[in-house]
Scaffold this active site. Structure first.
Site, PDB file in Angstrom:
ATOM      1  N   GLY A 118       0.857  -1.192   0.000  1.00 18.73           N
ATOM      2  CA  GLY A 118       0.000   0.000   0.000  1.00 18.73           C
ATOM      3  C   GLY A 118       0.885   1.231   0.000  1.00 18.73           C
ATOM      4  O   GLY A 118       2.039   1.189  -0.438  1.00 18.73           O
TER       5      GLY A 118
ATOM      6  N   GLU B 282     -16.926  11.273   1.769  1.00 11.58           N
ATOM      7  CA  GLU B 282     -16.389  11.192   0.400  1.00 11.58           C
ATOM      8  C   GLU B 282     -17.237  10.247  -0.462  1.00 11.58           C
ATOM      9  O   GLU B 282     -17.500  10.525  -1.630  1.00 11.58           O
ATOM     10  CB  GLU B 282     -14.933  10.720   0.426  1.00 11.58           C
ATOM     11  CG  GLU B 282     -13.994  11.789   0.989  1.00 11.58           C
ATOM     12  CD  GLU B 282     -12.555  11.650   0.513  1.00 11.58           C
ATOM     13  OE1 GLU B 282     -12.072  10.512   0.429  1.00 11.58           O
ATOM     14  OE2 GLU B 282     -11.936  12.691   0.216  1.00 11.58           O
TER      15      GLU B 282
HETATM   16  P1  FAD Z   1      -2.890   0.367   2.481  1.00 12.01           P
HETATM   17  O1  FAD Z   1      -2.538   1.467   1.560  1.00 12.01           O
HETATM   18  O2  FAD Z   1      -4.328   0.090   2.708  1.00 12.01           O
HETATM   19  O3  FAD Z   1      -2.164  -0.969   1.951  1.00 12.01           O
HETATM   20  C1  FAD Z   1      -2.183  -2.193   2.630  1.00 12.01           C
HETATM   21  C2  FAD Z   1      -1.699  -3.262   1.656  1.00 12.01           C
HETATM   22  O4  FAD Z   1      -1.538  -4.497   2.357  1.00 12.01           O
HETATM   23  C3  FAD Z   1      -2.674  -3.542   0.519  1.00 12.01           C
HETATM   24  O5  FAD Z   1      -1.977  -3.596  -0.703  1.00 12.01           O
HETATM   25  C4  FAD Z   1      -3.259  -4.912   0.861  1.00 12.01           C
HETATM   26  O6  FAD Z   1      -3.639  -5.665  -0.266  1.00 12.01           O
HETATM   27  C5  FAD Z   1      -2.092  -5.557   1.586  1.00 12.01           C
HETATM   28  N1  FAD Z   1      -2.487  -6.606   2.510  1.00 12.01           N
HETATM   29  C6  FAD Z   1      -3.418  -6.534   3.491  1.00 12.01           C
HETATM   30  N2  FAD Z   1      -3.469  -7.692   4.167  1.00 12.01           N
HETATM   31  C7  FAD Z   1      -2.565  -8.503   3.603  1.00 12.01           C
HETATM   32  C8  FAD Z   1      -2.142  -9.839   3.894  1.00 12.01           C
HETATM   33  N3  FAD Z   1      -2.662 -10.538   4.894  1.00 12.01           N
HETATM   34  N4  FAD Z   1      -1.164 -10.395   3.120  1.00 12.01           N
HETATM   35  C9  FAD Z   1      -0.604  -9.672   2.087  1.00 12.01           C
HETATM   36  N5  FAD Z   1      -0.972  -8.414   1.793  1.00 12.01           N
HETATM   37  C10 FAD Z   1      -1.935  -7.821   2.540  1.00 12.01           C
HETATM   38  N6  FAD Z   1      -6.156   9.085   3.719  1.00 12.01           N
HETATM   39  C11 FAD Z   1      -5.700  10.299   3.337  1.00 12.01           C
HETATM   40  O7  FAD Z   1      -4.581  10.689   3.734  1.00 12.01           O
HETATM   41  N7  FAD Z   1      -6.455  11.107   2.516  1.00 12.01           N
HETATM   42  C12 FAD Z   1      -7.641  10.730   2.007  1.00 12.01           C
HETATM   43  O8  FAD Z   1      -8.286  11.460   1.257  1.00 12.01           O
HETATM   44  C13 FAD Z   1      -8.153   9.444   2.360  1.00 12.01           C
HETATM   45  N8  FAD Z   1      -9.324   9.002   1.830  1.00 12.01           N
HETATM   46  C14 FAD Z   1      -9.711   7.716   2.082  1.00 12.01           C
HETATM   47  C15 FAD Z   1     -10.864   7.244   1.444  1.00 12.01           C
HETATM   48  C16 FAD Z   1     -11.279   5.941   1.643  1.00 12.01           C
HETATM   49  C17 FAD Z   1     -12.503   5.435   0.932  1.00 12.01           C
HETATM   50  C18 FAD Z   1     -10.556   5.091   2.537  1.00 12.01           C
HETATM   51  C19 FAD Z   1     -11.003   3.657   2.762  1.00 12.01           C
HETATM   52  C20 FAD Z   1      -9.417   5.556   3.187  1.00 12.01           C
HETATM   53  C21 FAD Z   1      -8.982   6.874   2.972  1.00 12.01           C
HETATM   54  N9  FAD Z   1      -7.821   7.375   3.580  1.00 12.01           N
HETATM   55  C22 FAD Z   1      -7.367   8.623   3.246  1.00 12.01           C
HETATM   56  C23 FAD Z   1      -7.015   6.540   4.504  1.00 12.01           C
HETATM   57  C24 FAD Z   1      -5.841   5.899   3.758  1.00 12.01           C
HETATM   58  O9  FAD Z   1      -6.302   5.275   2.589  1.00 12.01           O
HETATM   59  C25 FAD Z   1      -5.108   4.892   4.626  1.00 12.01           C
HETATM   60  O10 FAD Z   1      -4.741   5.531   5.824  1.00 12.01           O
HETATM   61  C26 FAD Z   1      -3.877   4.347   3.898  1.00 12.01           C
HETATM   62  O11 FAD Z   1      -4.279   3.604   2.766  1.00 12.01           O
HETATM   63  C27 FAD Z   1      -3.025   3.476   4.811  1.00 12.01           C
HETATM   64  O12 FAD Z   1      -1.894   3.060   4.105  1.00 12.01           O
HETATM   65  P2  FAD Z   1      -1.211   1.680   4.456  1.00 12.01           P
HETATM   66  O13 FAD Z   1       0.074   1.629   3.695  1.00 12.01           O
HETATM   67  O14 FAD Z   1      -1.161   1.475   5.930  1.00 12.01           O
HETATM   68  O15 FAD Z   1      -2.235   0.573   3.914  1.00 12.01           O
END
Ligand code: FAD
Length: 406
Positions: A12, A170
């Protein structure tokens, strides 16, 4: 000496930021970098509300991981992580185990239903591409079936959104734009469609500037959204939801579509692996390490960092996840070169913009309030910036949002 092995879980915002920076900062022989993700693509989680409403095709919100990693430096494994065994320094995948010298956990979030009965079974959550596609298809199916069945079931045209936080608002903005299109497509009088947003807190968008909240609510109401603020969902059922009404009474809202957008927790892998956590989020040290483990770093939605100014955790966002990934890559590069003078993490809040559909938004950017097309333009620039930071100009040109003059 063997090359140190860095294993990054999750592609992510946090995980990809770490890996793409590491591949720039480390030479071919400095370390073995392994990236594990359940899909061979990355999705822009912050765009999923658009794919869920059907205003943006789900292929627009994702790109192949191979587009942004250097296969000469990063070994990508497309598998699901099932557990981490910190004491044994192992990661368990579906059918293999990985050892590591440094582990980065960036597995994102899962829905938090606060124990409300039926939500996990009868409500949708905007969590990934598959879920977004299902929500879009489900809403379209309801509209199509309403017509096929002779317009006898108005609940098919009622959509309940649980939560008026960032994600809920949103998604409502996108629905507000999508519903007129669907009504046209399926020959349905728009007056028959109900979009109801149920929020337990006393205000929509808690923590946002009240003037901006008012702007958002008024504009969404113009697009047909009905707000039930200060109303708690008690239960979700196959027929809709039950909400609290007064002290002891309840009310049923019949709806064939219920989307729960009121809370997230850290990935369940965190709890299942025995890390100390609060709702699946680990309170990391200033260098983003899990307490008690020098070799495990946790970032993004799985990490919890306290905002000392208000003594509350920073909300989980893409912005903080990417900043963490950037800092972590530089700290890992230092560790690998034998330099233990690590830099501590401090969040640089550049502002927040909440979309109200393709043509409208609200936000506070560099301390200034913005609304309307100006805010919407900024939102698209923020979306493009995430692409630019991870995949550079080629990815931004391919996937960016350039319809900015709406
Ligand atoms: P993510 O980007 O969610 O990535 C996690 C990754 O881990 C994914 O690729 C997934 O497939 C993978 N994964 C999960 N479990 C497993 C597993 N067991 N094995 C292997 N792979 C796995 N934040 C903002 O700053 N601005 C915004 O405008 C905003 N709008 C949003 C709108 C929506 C609809 C949503 C749902 C969230 C929004 N957010 C926003 C929040 C933001 O998207 C998250 O805080 C951010 O994506 C977190 O990043 P991350 O790297 O922790 O996880």
């Amino acid at each position: 000496m063997n090359r140190p092995k860095i294993v990054v879980l999750g592609a992510g915002y946090g995980g990809l930021m770490t890996v793409t920076r590491l591949q720039k900062q480390l030479g071919n022989n400095d370390a073995d970098i392994v990236l594990v993700n359940k899909n061979d693509y990355h999705y822009e989680t912050t765009w999923l509300h658009e794919a869920s409403a059907g205003t943006l095709h789900h292929d627009r919100v994702r790109y192949d991981i191979s587009n942004v990693i250097n296969p000469g430096k990063v070994n990508f494994i497309q598998k699901t992580v099932t557990k981490i065994e910190p004491e044994a320094k192992k990661v368990i995948l579906e059918d293999e185990e990985l050892s590591y010298d440094y582990l980065v956990v960036a597995l994102g979030a899962a829905p938090e239903t606060f124990g409300i009965q039926g939500l996990d079974k009868y409500a949708f959550s905007i969590v990934n591409v598959n879920a977004a596609r299902q929500i879009r298809e489900h809403i379209e199916y309801q509209f199509a079936t309403y017509k096929v069945e002779g317009e006898k079931d108005p609940e098919r045209l009622t959509i309940v959104v649980g939560g008026a936080g960032f994600t809920g608002i949103e998604f409502l903005g996108e629905l507000g734009n999508r519903i007129p299109e669907l009504c046209k497509e399926y020959d349905i009088d728009q007056k028959l469609v109900k979009i109801i947003c149920v929020e337990a807190a006393p205000s929509a968008l808690p923590g946002f500037d009240p003037e901006l909240v008012q702007y958002a609510m008024a504009n969404l109401q113009k697009k047909g959204v009905e707000f039930r603020i200060g109303t708690a969902i008690k239960e979700a059922t196959p027929e809709g939801i039950i909400v609290a009404k007064g002290e002891d009474e309840t009310e049923e809202i019949k709806a064939q579509t219920v989307v729960w957008a009121a809370g997230v927790r850290g990935n369940p892998i965190i709890e299942e692996s025995g890390f100390e956590n609060m709702r699946g989020r680990v309170k990391v040290d200033p260098y983003l390490r899990a307490p008690g483990y020098e070799d495990i770093f946790i970032i993004g939605d799985c990490a919890l960092i306290i905002n000392e100014e208000i003594n509350r955790p920073f909300p989980p966002t893409a912005q903080i996840s990417m900043q963490q990934g950037e800092l972590l890559a530089s700290n890992l590069a230092k560790l690998i070169s034998g330099n233990s003078d690590l830099q501590s993490f401090s969040f640089d809040n550049k502002g927040t913009v909440c979309s109200l559909g393709d043509d409208d938004a609200i936000g506070v950017v560099f301390g200034k309030k913005v609304t309307g097309t100006k805010a919407s333009f900024m939102k698209k620039m923020i979306d493009n910036r995430a692409l630019l930071m991870i995949g550079g100009v080629p990815l931004t040109m391919k996937k960016g949002k350039f319809n900015v003059f709406k």
